[in-house]
Design an enzyme around this catalytic site. Structure first.
Site, PDB file in Angstrom:
ATOM      1  N   TYR A  90      36.642  -4.536 -20.437  1.00  0.00           N
ATOM      2  CA  TYR A  90      36.961  -5.889 -19.989  1.00  0.00           C
ATOM      3  C   TYR A  90      38.023  -5.950 -18.893  1.00  0.00           C
ATOM      4  O   TYR A  90      37.893  -6.746 -17.952  1.00  0.00           O
ATOM      5  CB  TYR A  90      37.341  -6.756 -21.191  1.00  0.00           C
TER       6      TYR A  90
ATOM      7  N   GLU B 164      32.718  -9.500 -30.600  1.00  0.00           N
ATOM      8  CA  GLU B 164      32.024  -8.211 -30.602  1.00  0.00           C
ATOM      9  C   GLU B 164      32.598  -7.250 -31.628  1.00  0.00           C
ATOM     10  O   GLU B 164      31.863  -6.452 -32.216  1.00  0.00           O
ATOM     11  CB  GLU B 164      32.052  -7.615 -29.190  1.00  0.00           C
TER      12      GLU B 164
END
Length: 407
Positions: free
Chosen positions: A95, A137
């Site tokens: 990310y 997630e």
């Protein structure tokens, strides 16, 4: 928690994203893959070439910006994307890389219009959005690993059987190499295989729907050979599976994923599949046949012709065994041999034909599931809305990055 000023700045960029979003996200992928080529082991190269991934990301960024003060409203979209991220082994460490290159792309495309205030606001907003994805997630990774028969990362499977279903579709039966139990799944879900065809620099992940009801020790996926003609290049993974992968070979896969699943209900069910889009619906059909419930199930399949039509005998046998299953077949074109390829309709799936095979009273209460090529799905979406299907009862699956079915 974002400051009001940050929210104000991010929301003010919504018109800019609507205009320049695809350009920004295309530039984002160029920059990221240039600086981090190892991420080419995760992303679908075909979707990159066709611009589908850039458009899907642009839509997601646009939605996040428009709802930055109430991200809970886009949680269903987050859940859907997160399912694919988990299946692709996207991890928290990815990310910051994405965030860095998204900001670089915004600055690169917008130039001086991307002021320091805008870049700073987007950096803060991205951090909040990324944290939402990472948490969602994390829960999915935990669930995938801790469920009965579950696993993390990838698991090795032996190709127990390889069965040609039609001229373009082949099924592969996967058994775990270690003979240990495998995770069950919800009808409509997929597994994601990871392969590295000979001559390819990168590994390739592909999602393939599980095309039968849950089985205690085997998964079945059914793969269409993609492209290879004047209109589209050959699919790297699908051609590899068809041509090179044989019984006894080993491939790797991540645990079942996906949110296009059969919902518990007592309502009638309409399943509409186009081409290989029937694979998740076939799993649903098997599961509905196994249920004690006798609610009516209408299974509609559209294929180019008899040669491309897969699973004909399998579906017919199910219908013969269960009176509440009603099956219908549509061929786009006749090959002139109707005696061997009888079908219920020649042409396209449209409102007129659907209204002739399913009572009007059914559409008002039925749960409708459909999947197939994008033009097919758009046509089906228009037709079922015209027939009165409730928006809350309409469910569909995109193969690849999600798009819009609105005309």
């Amino acid at each position: 928690m974002l400051q009001p000023r940050t929210i104000e700045i991010v929301k003010s960029t919504v018109p800019v994203l609507a205009e320049h979003g695809p350009q920004i996200t295309a530039r984002f992928y160029q920059l990221m893959f240039s600086n981090h080529p190892e991420l080419l082991n995760v992303f679908n190269h075909a979707n990159q070439r066709q611009g589908k991934q850039s458009m899907a990301l642009a839509n997601a960024v646009y939605a996040a910006a428009a709802n930055i003060d109430r991200l809970e409203t886009i949680l269903p979209v987050v859940q859907q994307i997160a399912q694919k991220h988990r299946a692709l082994n996207v991890k928290p460490e990815h990310y910051p890389i994405v965030g860095e290159h998204l900001l670089l792309a915004i600055k690169d495309v917008l130039g001086d219009a991307a002021t320091d205030d805008i870049i700073q606001a987007w950096a803060e907003a991205y951090g909040v959005i990324a944290d939402v994805f990472i948490q969602v997630e994390a829960d999915m990774y935990k669930e995938a690993e801790q469920q009965d028969g579950g696993w993390s990362d990838v698991r090795r499977f032996i190709i127990a059987r390889k069965v040609k279903e039609s001229d373009v579709i082949t099924s592969f039966y996967l058994k775990p190499e270690n003979d240990q139990p495998i995770a069950s799944f919800l009808p409509g879900q997929y597994i994601t295989i990871r392969v590295q065809p000979e001559g390819q620099v990168n590994t390739h992940y592909r999602h393939y729907s599980l095309s039968q009801a849950p089985h205690p020790d085997v998964y079945r996926i059914s793969v269409k050979r993609e492209g290879g003609d004047a209109n589209s290049p050959a699919g790297v993974v699908s051609c590899y599976m068809h041509d090179m992968v044989q019984e006894g070979d080993v491939i790797e896969a991540t645990a079942p994923a996906g949110d296009f699943t059969l919902k518990p209900s007592a309502a009638p069910v309409v399943l509409i599949g186009g081409g290989v889009g029937q694979t998740p619906l076939l799993s649903m059909l098997h599961s509905l046949a196994d249920e004690d419930s006798k609610r009516d199930v209408y299974y509609i399949h559209a294929s180019r012709n008899h040669a491309a039509h897969a699973f004909s005998q399998e579906v017919n046998e199910l219908a013969a065994q269960h009176s509440h299953l009603h099956t219908f077949l549509c061929y786009e074109k006749s090959s002139g041999t109707e005696s061997t390829e009888s079908c219920d309709h020649i042409g396209f799936v449209d409102a007129q034909w659907l209204s002739s095979i399913i009572p009007s009273s059914v559409w008002k209460k039925a749960d409708v599931y459909f999947c197939g090529p994008e033009p097919f799905m758009k046509a089906v979406y228009r037709a079922i809305k015209q027939l009165g299907a409730s928006p809350d009862h309409i469910h569909y699956e995109y193969f690849g990055p999600a798009g819009s079915l609105e005309a």
